[in-house]
Design a protein around this motif. Structure first.
Motif, PDB file in Angstrom:
ATOM      1  N   SER A  41       0.863  -1.190   0.000  1.00  0.00           N
ATOM      2  CA  SER A  41       0.000   0.000   0.000  1.00  0.00           C
ATOM      3  C   SER A  41       0.896   1.235   0.000  1.00  0.00           C
ATOM      4  CB  SER A  41      -0.918   0.001   1.234  1.00  0.00           C
ATOM      5  OG  SER A  41      -1.706  -1.156   1.278  1.00  0.00           O
ATOM      6  N   PRO A  42       1.489   1.558  -1.149  1.00  0.00           N
ATOM      7  CA  PRO A  42       2.524   2.602  -1.167  1.00  0.00           C
ATOM      8  C   PRO A  42       2.050   3.957  -0.681  1.00  0.00           C
ATOM      9  CG  PRO A  42       1.843   1.989  -3.402  1.00  0.00           C
ATOM     10  CD  PRO A  42       1.262   0.974  -2.478  1.00  0.00           C
ATOM     11  N   ARG A  43       0.845   4.353  -1.056  1.00  0.00           N
ATOM     12  CA  ARG A  43       0.382   5.687  -0.663  1.00  0.00           C
ATOM     13  C   ARG A  43       0.333   5.824   0.857  1.00  0.00           C
ATOM     14  NH1 ARG A  43      -2.743  10.098  -2.920  1.00  0.00           N
ATOM     15  NH2 ARG A  43      -4.241  10.947  -1.451  1.00  0.00           N
ATOM     16  N   MET A  44      -0.112   4.769   1.554  1.00  0.00           N
ATOM     17  CA  MET A  44      -0.185   4.853   3.004  1.00  0.00           C
ATOM     18  C   MET A  44       1.210   4.804   3.629  1.00  0.00           C
ATOM     19  SD  MET A  44      -3.297   5.370   3.092  1.00  0.00           S
ATOM     20  CE  MET A  44      -3.581   5.512   4.857  1.00  0.00           C
ATOM     21  N   CYS A  45       2.135   4.081   2.995  1.00  0.00           N
ATOM     22  CA  CYS A  45       3.520   4.111   3.469  1.00  0.00           C
ATOM     23  C   CYS A  45       4.102   5.509   3.315  1.00  0.00           C
ATOM     24  CB  CYS A  45       4.360   3.085   2.715  1.00  0.00           C
ATOM     25  SG  CYS A  45       4.010   1.365   3.163  1.00  0.00           S
ATOM     26  N   TYR A  46       3.720   6.224   2.260  1.00  0.00           N
ATOM     27  CA  TYR A  46       4.192   7.596   2.083  1.00  0.00           C
ATOM     28  C   TYR A  46       3.629   8.499   3.178  1.00  0.00           C
ATOM     29  CZ  TYR A  46       5.092   5.780  -2.650  1.00  0.00           C
ATOM     30  OH  TYR A  46       5.491   5.024  -3.720  1.00  0.00           O
ATOM     31  N   HIS A  47       2.354   8.286   3.547  1.00  0.00           N
ATOM     32  CA  HIS A  47       1.788   9.036   4.667  1.00  0.00           C
ATOM     33  C   HIS A  47       2.604   8.795   5.940  1.00  0.00           C
ATOM     34  CE1 HIS A  47      -1.811  11.034   3.252  1.00  0.00           C
ATOM     35  NE2 HIS A  47      -2.296   9.932   2.718  1.00  0.00           N
ATOM     36  N   VAL A  48       2.931   7.529   6.188  1.00  0.00           N
ATOM     37  CA  VAL A  48       3.704   7.193   7.388  1.00  0.00           C
ATOM     38  C   VAL A  48       5.038   7.924   7.375  1.00  0.00           C
ATOM     39  CG1 VAL A  48       4.893   5.335   8.594  1.00  0.00           C
ATOM     40  CG2 VAL A  48       2.599   4.940   7.669  1.00  0.00           C
ATOM     41  N   ARG A  49       5.713   7.887   6.245  1.00  0.00           N
ATOM     42  CA  ARG A  49       7.023   8.545   6.124  1.00  0.00           C
ATOM     43  C   ARG A  49       6.891  10.052   6.382  1.00  0.00           C
ATOM     44  NH1 ARG A  49       8.005   6.418   1.594  1.00  0.00           N
ATOM     45  NH2 ARG A  49       9.224   4.631   2.310  1.00  0.00           N
ATOM     46  N   SER A  50       5.848  10.669   5.818  1.00  0.00           N
ATOM     47  CA  SER A  50       5.656  12.114   5.994  1.00  0.00           C
ATOM     48  C   SER A  50       5.327  12.458   7.436  1.00  0.00           C
ATOM     49  CB  SER A  50       4.542  12.610   5.069  1.00  0.00           C
ATOM     50  OG  SER A  50       4.903  12.453   3.715  1.00  0.00           O
ATOM     51  N   LEU A  51       4.523  11.631   8.089  1.00  0.00           N
ATOM     52  CA  LEU A  51       4.197  11.873   9.496  1.00  0.00           C
ATOM     53  C   LEU A  51       5.440  11.791  10.370  1.00  0.00           C
ATOM     54  CD1 LEU A  51       0.887   9.819   9.704  1.00  0.00           C
ATOM     55  CD2 LEU A  51       1.076  12.279  10.108  1.00  0.00           C
ATOM     56  N   ILE A  52       6.277  10.799  10.111  1.00  0.00           N
ATOM     57  CA  ILE A  52       7.504  10.659  10.893  1.00  0.00           C
ATOM     58  C   ILE A  52       8.394  11.882  10.700  1.00  0.00           C
ATOM     59  CG2 ILE A  52       9.642   9.337  11.102  1.00  0.00           C
ATOM     60  CD1 ILE A  52       7.996   6.821  10.458  1.00  0.00           C
ATOM     61  N   GLU A  53       8.532  12.326   9.452  1.00  0.00           N
ATOM     62  CA  GLU A  53       9.352  13.505   9.183  1.00  0.00           C
ATOM     63  C   GLU A  53       8.786  14.753   9.855  1.00  0.00           C
ATOM     64  OE1 GLU A  53      10.208  14.117   5.089  1.00  0.00           O
ATOM     65  OE2 GLU A  53      11.010  12.101   4.771  1.00  0.00           O
TER      66      GLU A  53
END
Length: 430
Positions: A41-53
């Motif tokens: 689920s790449p889009r949700m992984c991108y959300h996770v990455r952005s939240l962490i940043e």
């Protein structure tokens, strides 16, 4: 009989937890919900990455069948959900309702428990939809209990995907549409993959809350490979250049009815016929990546067609690549092909986003929203039939069609993180 018992148990649990959670203060904690394989689920992984940043502590509730991207593997807390046995997923269509009566309540209970029992109490819950049922109902109840901000990220409409399986006139599809509209209407924030989706749902479903369009974008590791990187990748996957093919064509698919693999097979046969007559037409290897319910049937059809017609200029391979190898394949390919036909007409194919991120010329099956991503003759080519796809491949691979731009164009050329920071971050809790 089972449904009333589950409903009563959920009500008792919700009442107790509401009392219990009132005294807790939320931390800067976010939970990302994916009722599916998180690693795919790449889009949700991108959300996770952005939240962490952005400084959030992130947990992910979902299925962990595939390995998470390396940078997220140790950076998040996992909240595993009930995984339905694979035998339930392969039962005949006639048993769909029976399977749903077993699977949906179990998914709902495990998801609710993971959300409301999380400590510290989450300030933010982001949920992917579809699937809409039971996800949207559960997260609404959970966020009411925990007083968390609810963000729904609309990828598509779940009932339209169900209609592909059961038929648009099925009573279950009607019920699913009603529930999806009712459960999804109220959230604090709604994110959409296209402007067309936002416009339609605001007008027809009367969504409440703040809204934003967040077009899909790939992360930085989706790019063209250098010659040494290309050689190293192909050395590990020699079948992709078997038969001395000089060009590599990639099509990503989930092997579902909303993608017409038969059209690609027919276009490959037309390309083979043209290559036999014209020495200037290069041999190609078409790699179809992904996994899904129709894969084996299409693999048999491909093998029979190629054997019967004795293809010598076209080779078709199917592959299930590791998460890290998929962008590498796109990074060495010459042309990407998208066969995605939107079930709702208002979403966009992530596969095209990935291809554009790797600088690939893209041949995409036409539908209403595609102009939000592809400008024909500028950064891609559009087709509607197998004949047109064969012509587009011939034009691109022989150099008769030269695209002036690869990748994203215009104001949409922003990276995912730049878009997320500009459109999503201001909508989240401070």
């Amino acid at each position: 009989m089972l449904a009333p018992v589950v409903a009563a148990a959920l009500w008792v649990l919700a009442t107790w937890l509401l009392w219990r959670m009132r005294a807790q203060a939320p931390g800067r904690t976010a939970i990302v919900v994916v009722l599916g394989d998180v690693g795919r689920s790449p889009r949700m992984c991108y959300h996770v990455r952005s939240l962490i940043e952005a400084g959030w502590s992130v947990s992910i509730a979902g299925y962990f069948e595939s390995r998470l991207p390396a940078d997220l593997d140790q950076a998040v807390h996992r909240l595993p959900l009930y995984t339905p046995p694979k035998m339930l997923q392969s039962l005949p269509r006639a048993l769909f309702a029976v399977v749903a009566l077993i699977k949906v309540p179990l998914q709902a209970v495990t998801l609710l428990v993971q959300l409301v029992m999380h400590h510290p109490r989450p300030a933010l819950v982001i949920v992917q939809t579809p699937p809409a049922i039971p996800t949207l109902g559960v997260v609404r109840v959970a966020c009411a209990i925990t007083r968390s901000t609810l963000v729904i990220d609309w990828h598509n409409l779940g009932y339209t995907l169900l209609a592909l399986k059961l038929g648009a006139r099925s009573p279950l599809v009607t019920v699913a549409r009603t529930l999806e509209r009712w459960l999804g209407a109220r959230a604090d924030v709604h994110l959409f993959v296209t402007e067309a989706m936002r416009t339609q749902l605001l007008a027809q479903w009367r969504l409440s809350g703040r809204t934003a369009v967040l077009h899909d974008r790939p992360p930085a590791h989706f790019h063209r490979l250098s010659p040494p990187e290309r050689d190293a990748f192909l050395a590990r996957h020699p079948s992709f250049v078997a038969g001395c093919a000089s060009k590599l064509v990639v099509s990503s698919t989930s092997w579902t009815p909303d993608e017409d693999i038969g059209m690609l097979i027919e276009a490959a046969a037309l390309y083979e016929a043209r290559a036999r007559r014209d020495a200037a037409v290069p041999p190609i290897c078409i790699v179809i990546t992904g996994s899904g319910p129709l894969r084996e049937a299409h693999e048999r059809a491909i093998a029979l067609r190629a054997q019967r017609e004795v293809w010598s200029h076209v080779t078709i391979r199917t592959a299930w690549l590791a998460t890290d190898d998929y962008p590498r394949l796109l990074g060495v390919a010459d042309v990407g092909v998208s066969l995605h036909t939107s079930s709702s007409g208002i979403d966009l194919p992530m596969k095209v986003v990935d291809m554009l991120g790797c600088g690939l010329p893209v041949c995409a099956l036409s539908f209403a929203c595609l102009p939000e991503l592809i400008e024909p003759g500028v950064n891609g080519a559009v087709f509607s039939t197998a004949d047109e796809l064969a012509v587009r491949l011939l034009d691109l691979l022989t150099g008769r069609l030269q695209l002036p731009h690869t990748g994203f164009v215009g104001t949409d050329a922003l990276t995912w993180q730049a878009q997320w920071t500009r459109t999503v971050a201001p909508l989240l809790p401070p």
